[in-house]
Scaffold this active site. Sequence first.
Site, PDB file in Angstrom:
ATOM      1  N   LYS A 160       2.455  -3.364   7.339  1.00 52.74           N
ATOM      2  CA  LYS A 160       2.675  -3.548   5.897  1.00 52.74           C
ATOM      3  C   LYS A 160       4.099  -3.139   5.508  1.00 52.74           C
ATOM      4  CE  LYS A 160       0.393  -4.730   2.993  1.00 52.74           C
ATOM      5  NZ  LYS A 160       0.247  -6.095   2.412  1.00 52.74           N
TER       6      LYS A 160
ATOM      7  N   TYR B 201      -1.468  -0.483  11.183  1.00 53.88           N
ATOM      8  CA  TYR B 201      -1.660  -1.167   9.891  1.00 53.88           C
ATOM      9  C   TYR B 201      -0.514  -0.877   8.936  1.00 53.88           C
ATOM     10  CZ  TYR B 201      -3.021  -1.425   5.006  1.00 53.88           C
ATOM     11  OH  TYR B 201      -3.004  -1.645   3.654  1.00 53.88           O
TER      12      TYR B 201
ATOM     13  N   THR C 171       0.827  -1.209   0.000  1.00 56.95           N
ATOM     14  CA  THR C 171       0.000   0.000   0.000  1.00 56.95           C
ATOM     15  C   THR C 171       0.861   1.259   0.000  1.00 56.95           C
ATOM     16  OG1 THR C 171      -1.558   1.278   1.377  1.00 56.95           O
ATOM     17  CG2 THR C 171      -0.077  -0.195   2.522  1.00 56.95           C
ATOM     18  N   ASP C 172       0.283   2.369  -0.431  1.00 57.29           N
ATOM     19  CA  ASP C 172       1.002   3.632  -0.363  1.00 57.29           C
ATOM     20  C   ASP C 172       1.065   4.180   1.058  1.00 57.29           C
ATOM     21  OD1 ASP C 172      -1.654   4.385  -0.103  1.00 57.29           O
ATOM     22  OD2 ASP C 172      -1.626   5.873  -1.709  1.00 57.29           O
ATOM     23  N   GLU C 173       0.302   3.602   1.973  1.00 61.31           N
ATOM     24  CA  GLU C 173       0.292   4.101   3.347  1.00 61.31           C
ATOM     25  C   GLU C 173       1.616   3.873   4.068  1.00 61.31           C
ATOM     26  OE1 GLU C 173      -3.257   3.681   5.696  1.00 61.31           O
ATOM     27  OE2 GLU C 173      -4.427   3.098   3.941  1.00 61.31           O
TER      28      GLU C 173
END
Length: 355
Positions: free
Chosen positions: A167, A163, A137-139
């Site tokens: 990741k 989260y 993810t870009d998060e």
Amino acid sequence: MKTFLVTGGAGFIGSAVVRELIKNTDFTVVNVDKLTYAGNLESLTEVSDNERYTFIHSDIVDAATMAEVFRTYQPDIVMHLAAESHVDRSIDGPAVFIQTNIVGTYTLLESARAYWMDLKCSHPEKAEAFRFHHISTDEVFGDLHGTDDLFVESTPYAPSSPYSASKASSDHLVRAWQRTFGLPTVVTNCSNNYGPYHFPEKLIPLMILNALAGKPLPVYGDGKQIRDWLYVEDHARALIRVALAGDIGETYNIGGHNEKQNIQVVTLLCELLDEMCPKSEPYAKQITFVQDRPGHDVRYAIDASKIARELGWTPQETFETGLRKTVEWYLNNTEWWQRVLDGRYQGERLGISGH
């Protein structure tokens, strides 16, 4: 004829990948999913009877089962999507995110590495073609405070939530297994996905279903947080392209080129519902601003030029066309989301077996 092992293939993005593989390729698909609350086999109804599809109800943390899956199905490509993915849930209970996203990824990497090492001795050509594709993810990049900056593949990691930290950890593991052990891996980082079969806790489906039910449409803070929105079927096509043609050790950012403030998204949804399912008052009257969540990132935006330049992928949908398709899908598939809301979809898991 390649065999894809897809983890988390009953989830939102995973099910889109499985549907795309079965409907639009000749490949065989083995779907491994634990079926947590977000896993829904009803998202795969249209392909579940296909002879090229097999479902295995298992947890990627189970090393013995994962090793057996590799031995039995001899995959050519692993697409690792299994993950806990909801930021709010990670704030309320981080432990499961550590277990699934970090320990699960480690377990899968070790199973893949053992299988790949055996292949190098028994089937060197198959080993040469093997790929482990990790979907992230870009998060993991944190957030962008300026209006012009974009996340690129070399952007330093700065995760903000349990989260995104879990990741980021899994991304680092994958790259380490490639660097240290030579495992042929590739990583992708995507922007916010939306589209059909999205679990109703996420922003867009939550707003659609709350609007239809006459409930408040809760928007965090001032609603000016910016996300880059990617239609899930565009993402599925991009993931398959990377799995088949991406270079070992490389990372590819996948974005929709659709930056929108959260309040803009909710307002546009209300306008679409006013048009497609009108009622006496505008849906926008249901918008309610609520206290912002802890550590809420301000802006995400992906530079997806590398995947366009090197692999020829660009999104087919604009945000407007994709959002209209999404609203239409939820209006036309009330049985799917009603079964999710009342929990009936979970009852279908009993007695599950492979194809």
